[in-house]
Design a protein around this motif. Structure first.
Motif, PDB file in Angstrom:
ATOM      1  N   HIS A  36     -11.013   7.001  91.606  1.00  0.00           N
ATOM      2  CA  HIS A  36      -9.629   6.547  91.520  1.00  0.00           C
ATOM      3  C   HIS A  36      -9.579   5.073  91.112  1.00  0.00           C
ATOM      4  N   PRO A  37      -8.443   4.619  90.596  1.00  0.00           N
ATOM      5  CA  PRO A  37      -8.287   3.190  90.303  1.00  0.00           C
ATOM      6  C   PRO A  37      -8.475   2.345  91.569  1.00  0.00           C
ATOM      7  N   ALA A  38      -8.864   1.097  91.368  1.00  0.00           N
ATOM      8  CA  ALA A  38      -9.140   0.198  92.498  1.00  0.00           C
ATOM      9  C   ALA A  38      -7.838  -0.387  93.033  1.00  0.00           C
ATOM     10  N   ARG A  39      -6.991   0.496  93.566  1.00  0.00           N
ATOM     11  CA  ARG A  39      -5.713   0.078  94.137  1.00  0.00           C
ATOM     12  C   ARG A  39      -5.577   0.677  95.534  1.00  0.00           C
ATOM     13  N   GLY A  61     -23.709  -7.054 109.008  1.00  0.00           N
ATOM     14  CA  GLY A  61     -24.151  -7.414 107.667  1.00  0.00           C
ATOM     15  C   GLY A  61     -25.501  -6.881 107.266  1.00  0.00           C
ATOM     16  N   SER A  62     -26.153  -6.078 108.106  1.00  0.00           N
ATOM     17  CA  SER A  62     -27.463  -5.531 107.699  1.00  0.00           C
ATOM     18  C   SER A  62     -27.285  -4.516 106.561  1.00  0.00           C
ATOM     19  N   ILE A  63     -26.076  -3.968 106.437  1.00  0.00           N
ATOM     20  CA  ILE A  63     -25.738  -3.103 105.307  1.00  0.00           C
ATOM     21  C   ILE A  63     -24.609  -3.749 104.527  1.00  0.00           C
ATOM     22  N   LYS A  64     -24.783  -3.832 103.235  1.00  0.00           N
ATOM     23  CA  LYS A  64     -23.724  -4.310 102.345  1.00  0.00           C
ATOM     24  C   LYS A  64     -23.233  -3.122 101.524  1.00  0.00           C
ATOM     25  N   VAL A  65     -21.917  -2.945 101.447  1.00  0.00           N
ATOM     26  CA  VAL A  65     -21.325  -1.839 100.703  1.00  0.00           C
ATOM     27  C   VAL A  65     -20.718  -2.369  99.413  1.00  0.00           C
ATOM     28  N   GLU A  66     -21.192  -1.839  98.290  1.00  0.00           N
ATOM     29  CA  GLU A  66     -20.658  -2.204  96.973  1.00  0.00           C
ATOM     30  C   GLU A  66     -19.846  -1.023  96.448  1.00  0.00           C
ATOM     31  N   ILE A  67     -18.531  -1.221  96.264  1.00  0.00           N
ATOM     32  CA  ILE A  67     -17.647  -0.138  95.823  1.00  0.00           C
ATOM     33  C   ILE A  67     -17.552  -0.147  94.304  1.00  0.00           C
ATOM     34  N   TYR A  68     -17.759   1.030  93.704  1.00  0.00           N
ATOM     35  CA  TYR A  68     -17.643   1.200  92.248  1.00  0.00           C
ATOM     36  C   TYR A  68     -16.545   2.246  91.984  1.00  0.00           C
ATOM     37  N   PRO A  69     -15.309   1.785  91.759  1.00  0.00           N
ATOM     38  CA  PRO A  69     -14.196   2.723  91.572  1.00  0.00           C
ATOM     39  C   PRO A  69     -14.079   3.205  90.127  1.00  0.00           C
ATOM     40  N   ALA A  70     -13.117   4.110  89.919  1.00  0.00           N
ATOM     41  CA  ALA A  70     -12.690   4.520  88.575  1.00  0.00           C
ATOM     42  C   ALA A  70     -13.833   5.038  87.702  1.00  0.00           C
ATOM     43  N   GLY A  71     -14.810   5.693  88.317  1.00  0.00           N
ATOM     44  CA  GLY A  71     -15.903   6.270  87.533  1.00  0.00           C
ATOM     45  C   GLY A  71     -16.821   5.258  86.892  1.00  0.00           C
ATOM     46  N   GLN A  72     -16.924   4.065  87.458  1.00  0.00           N
ATOM     47  CA  GLN A  72     -17.752   3.013  86.855  1.00  0.00           C
ATOM     48  C   GLN A  72     -19.223   3.388  86.780  1.00  0.00           C
ATOM     49  N   LEU A  73     -19.680   4.242  87.692  1.00  0.00           N
ATOM     50  CA  LEU A  73     -21.092   4.635  87.687  1.00  0.00           C
ATOM     51  C   LEU A  73     -21.321   5.948  86.943  1.00  0.00           C
ATOM     52  N   GLY A  74     -20.278   6.443  86.285  1.00  0.00           N
ATOM     53  CA  GLY A  74     -20.456   7.639  85.468  1.00  0.00           C
ATOM     54  C   GLY A  74     -19.598   8.804  85.918  1.00  0.00           C
ATOM     55  N   SER A  75     -19.804   9.930  85.257  1.00  0.00           N
ATOM     56  CA  SER A  75     -19.061  11.153  85.550  1.00  0.00           C
ATOM     57  C   SER A  75     -19.503  11.754  86.880  1.00  0.00           C
ATOM     58  N   ALA A  76     -18.775  12.786  87.320  1.00  0.00           N
ATOM     59  CA  ALA A  76     -19.164  13.475  88.557  1.00  0.00           C
ATOM     60  C   ALA A  76     -20.586  14.010  88.450  1.00  0.00           C
ATOM     61  N   GLN A  77     -20.926  14.555  87.293  1.00  0.00           N
ATOM     62  CA  GLN A  77     -22.280  15.082  87.086  1.00  0.00           C
ATOM     63  C   GLN A  77     -23.315  13.968  87.221  1.00  0.00           C
ATOM     64  N   GLN A  78     -23.026  12.800  86.662  1.00  0.00           N
ATOM     65  CA  GLN A  78     -23.966  11.682  86.731  1.00  0.00           C
ATOM     66  C   GLN A  78     -24.087  11.148  88.163  1.00  0.00           C
ATOM     67  N   VAL A 216      -0.828  16.595  93.199  1.00  0.00           N
ATOM     68  CA  VAL A 216       0.159  15.533  92.975  1.00  0.00           C
ATOM     69  C   VAL A 216      -0.536  14.183  92.891  1.00  0.00           C
ATOM     70  N   THR A 217      -1.564  13.991  93.705  1.00  0.00           N
ATOM     71  CA  THR A 217      -2.319  12.733  93.668  1.00  0.00           C
ATOM     72  C   THR A 217      -2.852  12.460  92.274  1.00  0.00           C
ATOM     73  N   THR A 218      -3.441  13.467  91.653  1.00  0.00           N
ATOM     74  CA  THR A 218      -4.011  13.298  90.321  1.00  0.00           C
ATOM     75  C   THR A 218      -2.924  13.171  89.258  1.00  0.00           C
ATOM     76  N   ILE A 219      -1.868  13.961  89.384  1.00  0.00           N
ATOM     77  CA  ILE A 219      -0.756  13.872  88.435  1.00  0.00           C
ATOM     78  C   ILE A 219      -0.183  12.455  88.426  1.00  0.00           C
ATOM     79  N   MET A 220      -0.077  11.872  89.606  1.00  0.00           N
ATOM     80  CA  MET A 220       0.481  10.523  89.709  1.00  0.00           C
ATOM     81  C   MET A 220      -0.509   9.462  89.219  1.00  0.00           C
ATOM     82  N   SER A 221      -1.766   9.555  89.665  1.00  0.00           N
ATOM     83  CA  SER A 221      -2.734   8.505  89.318  1.00  0.00           C
ATOM     84  C   SER A 221      -3.016   8.458  87.822  1.00  0.00           C
ATOM     85  N   ALA A 222      -2.904   9.628  87.140  1.00  0.00           N
ATOM     86  CA  ALA A 222      -3.150   9.672  85.692  1.00  0.00           C
ATOM     87  C   ALA A 222      -1.860   9.692  84.875  1.00  0.00           C
TER      88      ALA A 222
END
Length: 338
Positions: A36-39, A61-78, A216-222
Motif C-alpha cells: 500500500h502507499p506510505a500513508r 533497539g536491538s531490532i531495527k524495522v525498515e518499512i518498504y511500502p508500495a511494492g518497493q521490494l518487488g512483486s508479491a512473487q518476488q 473497497v480498500t483496493t478500489i479506493m487506494s488505486a
C-alpha cells in the motif's frame, strides 16, 4: 623507561578505543515489505508503523524495522521468494501471492464461503488456520504469523448494473492471473481477462477490461472508481493478507525478541483488520461518495451467484489443487457457523 611506558599507554588507549567502538550486540534488521502507499490512512502502512514502533521499543533497539511500502521490494512473487531465501525478513502478502509458492492457498478462492468477518476470523484464527500455517512453514520455510483482512471482494464495471448472474454475461472482467478466479468469472458467463495488478488501472481506463473484482480498500487506494461507474456488493471472496516471516530469521531471535515480534504482529493485525473491516462495512457510502452507482444484493440474490459459481470452482480446487484442503476448509466453515 619513560618511552616504554608512553608506548604502552598509547597502545592501551588504542585498544580501549577500538573496543568501545564495537556494539555490544549486533543490531538485527527486519526488512518489512508491503504493497500500500506510505500513508497512515492505508491499513497496511498504519499496521506496519504500529509493528515498527512496538518492536523497536520492546527490544530497546536491538531490532531495527525498515518499512518498504508500495511494492518497493518487488512483486508479491518476488517478496515470497525473498521470504524463502531470507533476503526479506517480513512481508505482508495477499493469498494469491502466497499461492504462487504454496498451492493450497488457492482454496481461499472458493466463492461465497463466509457469512461475516467474524465467521472468517473464527476459521482463520482457529485450528484450520493454524494447521495450514504449519504446513506452509514445513513446505517453504516461511512462518505464517497472522491473517489480516484484504477486504471483501466485489464486482465493479463500466457498463451496467449487476444484480443477477445473467447480468454478467458478455462483460470482460479483469482477474488476477489465477485459475481459481478465471473459473469463478467463467461460471457467471463473463469473459475473464487475466491482467497483472500494475496494469489494471490502465486496462480499465482504455476499455481492455469492462470491469474487475476487488475490495473497497483496493478500489479506493488505486482510485479504480475513476473508470468504473457500477459496483455490486456481492462479497464473493473474503480476501486476506498473510503476515509472513522467514523462519530461520525468526528462530535466530532471542526469546525476548520473539515475544516482541509476536506482540508487534498481533498489534499490527488488529489495526489492519479494524481499518479494512470499517471500509467493508461502509462500502455503499464510501463508493457512492466517489460517484459510483452501488447495488446491494439480498441474501436470495447472493444465493444465485453462489449456486452458479461454487460447484465449478470446488471441482477445480479438488482436482487441481488439493481435495484434502478443500474438504478441510469447508468442514471448518460449517463448524464455525455453530
Amino acid at each position: 623507561m619513560r618511552y616504554t611506558r608512553l608506548r604502552l599507554a598509547i597502545s592501551l588507549a588504542a585498544i580501549l578505543s577500538s573496543l568501545s567502538a564495537l556494539p555490544a550486540h549486533a543490531q538485527k534488521i527486519i526488512k518489512y515489505a508491503h504493497f500500500h502507499p506510505a500513508r497512515m490512512d492505508q491499513s497496511m502502512h498504519a499496521s506496519a508503523v504500529t509493528f515498527k514502533e512496538h518492536v523497536e521499543k520492546a527490544t530497546s533497539g536491538s531490532i531495527k524495522v525498515e518499512i518498504y511500502p508500495a511494492g518497493q521490494l518487488g512483486s508479491a512473487q518476488q517478496i515470497m521468494e525473498g521470504l524463502r531465501l531470507g533476503t526479506v525478513e517480513l512481508g505482508v502478502v495477499h493469498e494469491g501471492g502466497v499461492s504462487g509458492v504454496y498451492r493450497p492457498f488457492n482454496i481461499f478462492g472458493m466463492p461465497y464461503m463466509f457469512q461475516s468477518h467474524a465467521h472468517a476470523y473464527a476459521v482463520l484464527d482457529g485450528p484450520f488456520g493454524k494447521e495450514l500455517g504449519e504446513d506452509l512453514k514445513k513446505k517453504t520455510g516461511i512462518r505464517l504469523m497472522a491473517y489480516a483482512d484484504n477486504g471483501v471482494r466485489h464486482f465493479t464495471n463500466s457498463k451496467r448494473v449487476i444484480r443477477t448472474p445473467d447480468d454478467m454475461k458478455g462483460l470482460k472482467i479483469r482477474v488476477q492471473p489465477s485459475p481459481v478466479f478465471i473459473e469463478l468469472v467463467k461460471a457467471l458467463g463473463a469473459s475473464p481477462t487475466a491482467i497483472d495488478w500494475g496494469e489494471t488501472p490502465a486496462a480499465l481506463a482504455q476499455g481492455t477490461a469492462d470491469g474487475q473484482e476487488n475490495s473497497v480498500t483496493t478500489i479506493m487506494s488505486a482510485s479504480l472508481y475513476q473508470h468504473q461507474k457500477y459496483a455490486t456488493l456481492d462479497g464473493h471472496i473474503y480476501g486476506f493478507f498473510g503476515y509472513l516471516i522467514n523462519d530461520r530469521f525468526y528462530k535466530s531471535l532471542t526469546n525476548e525478541e520473539r515475544l516482541a515480534v509476536d506482540a508487534g504482529v498481533e498489534k499490527a493485525k488488529v489495526v489492519h483488520r479494524d481499518m479494512t473491516r470499517s471500509l467493508d462495512l461502509s462500502a455503499k457510502k464510501v463508493l457512492s461518495e466517489k460517484g459510483m452507482q452501488v447495488t446491494e444484493l439480498t441474501p436470495a440474490e447472493v444465493d444465485q451467484f453462489r449456486n452458479a459459481t461454487q460447484p465449478p470452482v470446488r471441482k477445480y480446487l479438488e482436482t487441481s489443487v488439493s481435495k484434502e484442503w478443500t474438504d478441510k476448509i469447508l468442514s471448518a466453515i460449517e463448524a464455525a457457523k455453530k
